[in-house]
Motif scaffolding. Structure first.
Motif, mmCIF file in Angstrom:
data_model
loop_
_atom_site.group_PDB
_atom_site.id
_atom_site.type_symbol
_atom_site.label_atom_id
_atom_site.label_comp_id
_atom_site.label_asym_id
_atom_site.label_seq_id
_atom_site.Cartn_x
_atom_site.Cartn_y
_atom_site.Cartn_z
ATOM 1 N N SER A 26 0.835 -1.201 0.000
ATOM 2 C CA SER A 26 0.000 0.000 0.000
ATOM 3 C C SER A 26 0.870 1.250 0.000
ATOM 4 O O SER A 26 2.026 1.210 0.440
ATOM 5 N N PRO A 27 0.342 2.375 -0.477
ATOM 6 C CA PRO A 27 1.111 3.617 -0.429
ATOM 7 C C PRO A 27 1.585 3.971 0.988
ATOM 8 O O PRO A 27 2.692 4.487 1.159
ATOM 9 N N TYR A 28 0.775 3.665 2.002
ATOM 10 C CA TYR A 28 1.191 3.929 3.387
ATOM 11 C C TYR A 28 2.435 3.109 3.737
ATOM 12 O O TYR A 28 3.416 3.633 4.243
ATOM 13 N N THR A 82 7.400 8.247 -2.973
ATOM 14 C CA THR A 82 5.983 7.889 -2.942
ATOM 15 C C THR A 82 5.190 8.735 -3.933
ATOM 16 O O THR A 82 4.314 8.223 -4.637
ATOM 17 N N ALA A 83 5.492 10.023 -4.017
ATOM 18 C CA ALA A 83 4.802 10.892 -4.976
ATOM 19 C C ALA A 83 5.103 10.471 -6.409
ATOM 20 O O ALA A 83 4.202 10.473 -7.267
ATOM 21 N N ALA A 94 -0.741 8.865 3.190
ATOM 22 C CA ALA A 94 0.280 8.205 4.014
ATOM 23 C C ALA A 94 0.607 9.059 5.237
ATOM 24 O O ALA A 94 0.763 8.541 6.345
ATOM 25 N N LEU A 95 0.707 10.359 5.048
ATOM 26 C CA LEU A 95 0.988 11.253 6.176
ATOM 27 C C LEU A 95 -0.173 11.265 7.157
ATOM 28 O O LEU A 95 0.031 11.255 8.375
ATOM 29 N N LYS A 96 -1.387 11.247 6.633
ATOM 30 C CA LYS A 96 -2.574 11.204 7.496
ATOM 31 C C LYS A 96 -2.584 9.898 8.297
ATOM 32 O O LYS A 96 -2.833 9.894 9.497
ATOM 33 N N ASP A 116 -5.143 -1.312 6.975
ATOM 34 C CA ASP A 116 -3.761 -1.199 6.507
ATOM 35 C C ASP A 116 -2.871 -0.567 7.570
ATOM 36 O O ASP A 116 -1.783 -1.052 7.851
ATOM 37 N N ILE A 117 -3.344 0.505 8.185
ATOM 38 C CA ILE A 117 -2.551 1.215 9.188
ATOM 39 C C ILE A 117 -2.229 0.309 10.367
ATOM 40 O O ILE A 117 -1.114 0.272 10.861
#
Length: 195
Positions: A26-28, A82-83, A94-96, A116-117
């Protein structure tokens, strides 16, 4: 072949390979992979994997030696890569997610984002029946979830302001948890201490 400063193959972790495909990593998790880069590798990776200017990388390198605790180079690396791979909106998500994991506001996160988190966080299953009616005493839940070893420890932590339910402090030792406390009707996030 790219290796880490310890000689390990780049991209191989204890939990598996890091993939570009968001269905596989995942992006996170992708962001976290880059953010967790060791100080001894981060400058090299900034040069390999980003299009940042030489001057910018030199400034980040200076920060690694003078104030490594700020992790500015790792943040830049994670953000840029990531960007590039997933887009700027994935970086924002991801930051959130990172803020939520460390105590930020949980509301507004989807079920899949929460899964996911918290996928690598210890968890237990509590049946809906245990939360029906009058609910389950919060102290009992703390012990059942193995957040504390005893109700006494849970009580002391609560009285000291060190217990959180869905990232909100809980100090009422008489508090009970009911099904409505579950986010999306499925998740209850318990945390002790600020981290």
């Amino acid at each position: 072949l790219i290796t880490t400063s310890s000689g390990a193959k780049f991209g191989k972790t204890e939990s598996g390979t890091v993939w570009l495909d968001p269905q596989r990593t995942s992006p996170y998790r992708f962001y976290q992979f880059w953010y967790n880069t060791d100080d001894s590798d981060v400058v090299k990776y900034l040069k390999y994997f980003t299009l940042l200017s030489r001057e910018n990388i030199n400034e980040l390198e200076h920060g690694v030696t003078t104030s490594p605790e700020k992790r500015e180079a790792q943040t830049a690396l994670a953000t840029e890569v990531t960007a590039t791979v997933h887009g700027k909106s994935a970086v924002a998500q991801a930051l959130k997610a990172s803020r939520i994991f460390f105590g930020g506001e949980i509301t507004g996160m989807s079920e899949s984002e929460l899964l996911d988190i918290f996928s690598d966080v210890p968890s237990v299953e509590i049946t809906r029946d245990q939360l029906a009616g009058a609910g389950m005493p919060f102290l009992d839940l703390m012990v059942a979830a193995d957040v504390t070893k005893s109700k006494g420890e849970a009580r002391r932590l609560m009285q000291g302001g060190g217990v959180y339910l869905n990232n909100e402090a809980v100090s009422d030792v008489e508090r009970t948890i009911v099904a409505n406390d579950a986010i999306h009707g499925k998740f209850i996030v318990l945390r002790k201490g600020r981290k």
